[in-house]
Design an enzyme around this catalytic site. Structure first.
Site, short mmCIF file in Angstrom:
data_model
loop_
_atom_site.label_atom_id
_atom_site.label_comp_id
_atom_site.label_asym_id
_atom_site.label_seq_id
_atom_site.Cartn_x
_atom_site.Cartn_y
_atom_site.Cartn_z
N GLU A 159 1.02 -1.37 -0.17
CA GLU A 159 0.04 0.13 -0.07
C GLU A 159 0.90 1.36 0.03
O GLU A 159 0.66 2.41 -0.54
CB GLU A 159 -1.12 0.06 1.05
CG GLU A 159 -2.05 -1.19 1.23
CD GLU A 159 -2.63 -1.15 -0.07
OE1 GLU A 159 -3.19 -0.25 -0.58
OE2 GLU A 159 -3.19 -2.35 -0.53
N GLU A 228 -0.46 -2.77 -9.81
CA GLU A 228 -0.67 -3.63 -8.69
C GLU A 228 0.87 -4.60 -8.87
O GLU A 228 1.36 -5.02 -7.64
CB GLU A 228 -1.67 -4.72 -8.72
CG GLU A 228 -3.06 -3.76 -8.67
CD GLU A 228 -3.18 -3.49 -7.19
OE1 GLU A 228 -2.66 -4.24 -6.17
OE2 GLU A 228 -3.54 -2.42 -6.83
#
Length: 322
Positions: A159, A228
């Protein structure tokens, strides 16, 4: 990512050209049906291109302005059900805050605000914010309970990468452009309501706009999938371990299979799905998915397929386990 963003720009240009070409064909068809040659109206090209660009750029500006005025990263996180972490009350949340501090030191980035999704028993997390100075990391209660310290560190590093690399900002900009492309489709629908020849013109604009909108959605999802993969790689780089984030994704495989055995988490708005570490449809492998399939992400981390891990806190395996 750069190539995909350039393709996104080309999709916008192709939409503008497509709308103009469709209107030219409609006008030529009208001339063929009528006994007189009407010719093209004055400024036909300029008006077609100008109005299309106005719709696309105007939609982008409106959407991004709405996102900016949402009240910042913290307010958005609270709207999604998050609250501030309470390290003085919960040992698990104290561990989470400590891990965020460690990862931020390793990544040479400012510490984001740490928040928790208390009603979510599954493993997940998200990061949001326009820049590093207005950023939030929110982790589910299930992730705090079910992950080892190394796994939680891998999740936080993933994150933090989204914030450090500007992924949240990029996603919001692309979402604004997709909204602008959708306005072209909506404009064609409005023209169709006039009936007669306007119906034909509106259909042409709608078809050209829909092609651009689908291309934009496809490219937006492709960019998100690449980010990602980058965040996964950054997590391994910053933590110096494949088993951290790898364990998270392998436990996510079990979570997917056993979701019917635990209470359902509160639903997330569809607009927030791309923010999450694990998307609700990550396993489909579709072209419009914002997340790559879990198995593919695991293979990229380990270099081969790995079996799922049980959803038990403190369970971890070495990288050599098959």
């Amino acid at each position: 990512t750069v190539r995909l963003v350039l393709l996104f720009v080309l999709a916008i240009a192709a939409t503008v050209i497509g709308v103009h070409a469709a209107l030219v064909l409609c006008w030529l068809g009208l001339n063929w049906l009528l006994p007189v040659d009407l010719g093209f109206p004055r400024l036909f090209f300029s008006v077609n291109v100008g109005v299309t660009l106005l719709l696309i750029l105007g939609g982008w500006w409106i959407e991004t302005s709405n996102l900016k005025m949402a009240g910042g990263a913290e307010r958005l996180a609270r709207r999604l059900g998050a609250r501030e972490a309470r390290p003085g009350v919960s040992p698990g949340e104290q561990r989470l805050v400590n891990i965020v501090d460690e990862v931020c030191i390793a990544a040479h980035m400012p510490r984001p605000e740490v928040m928790v999704l208390p009603r979510h028993e599954g493993i997940n997390a998200f990061a949001t914010g326009w820049n590093e100075d207005d950023a939030v990391i929110a982790v589910t209660h299930g992730a705090i309970d079910l992950l080892t310290r190394d796994e939680l560190q891998g999740l936080v590093a993933h994150e933090c990468s989204h914030i450090h690399e500007g992924d949240t900002h990029l996603n919001m900009q692309l979402a604004g452009m997709v909204s602008g492309l959708e306005l072209v489709w909506g404009f064609g629908e409005e023209i169709r309501e006039g009936g007669g020849f306007a119906y034909l013109l509106g259909t042409a604009v709608k078809v050209a706009g829909s092609i651009g909108w689908f291309a934009g959605r496809w490219l937006q999802a492709a960019v998100s999938r690449q980010r990602e993969f980058l965040a996964d790689a950054r997590a391994v780089q910053w933590t110096r371990s494949r088993d951290g984030l790898g364990g998270v994704l392998r436990k996510a495989l079990t979570q997917r299979a056993e979701v019917h055995l635990r209470p359902s988490d509160p639903p997330m708005p569809a607009a927030a799905h791309h923010l999450m570490l694990l998307g609700p449809w990550a396993e489909r492998g579709g072209h419009f998915d914002a997340h790559p399939p879990l198995a593919m992400r695991i293979r990229r981390i380990y270099g081969r397929s790995m079996r799922a891990l049980p959803l038990e806190a403190g369970v971890a395996e070495g990288a050599t386990s098959a």
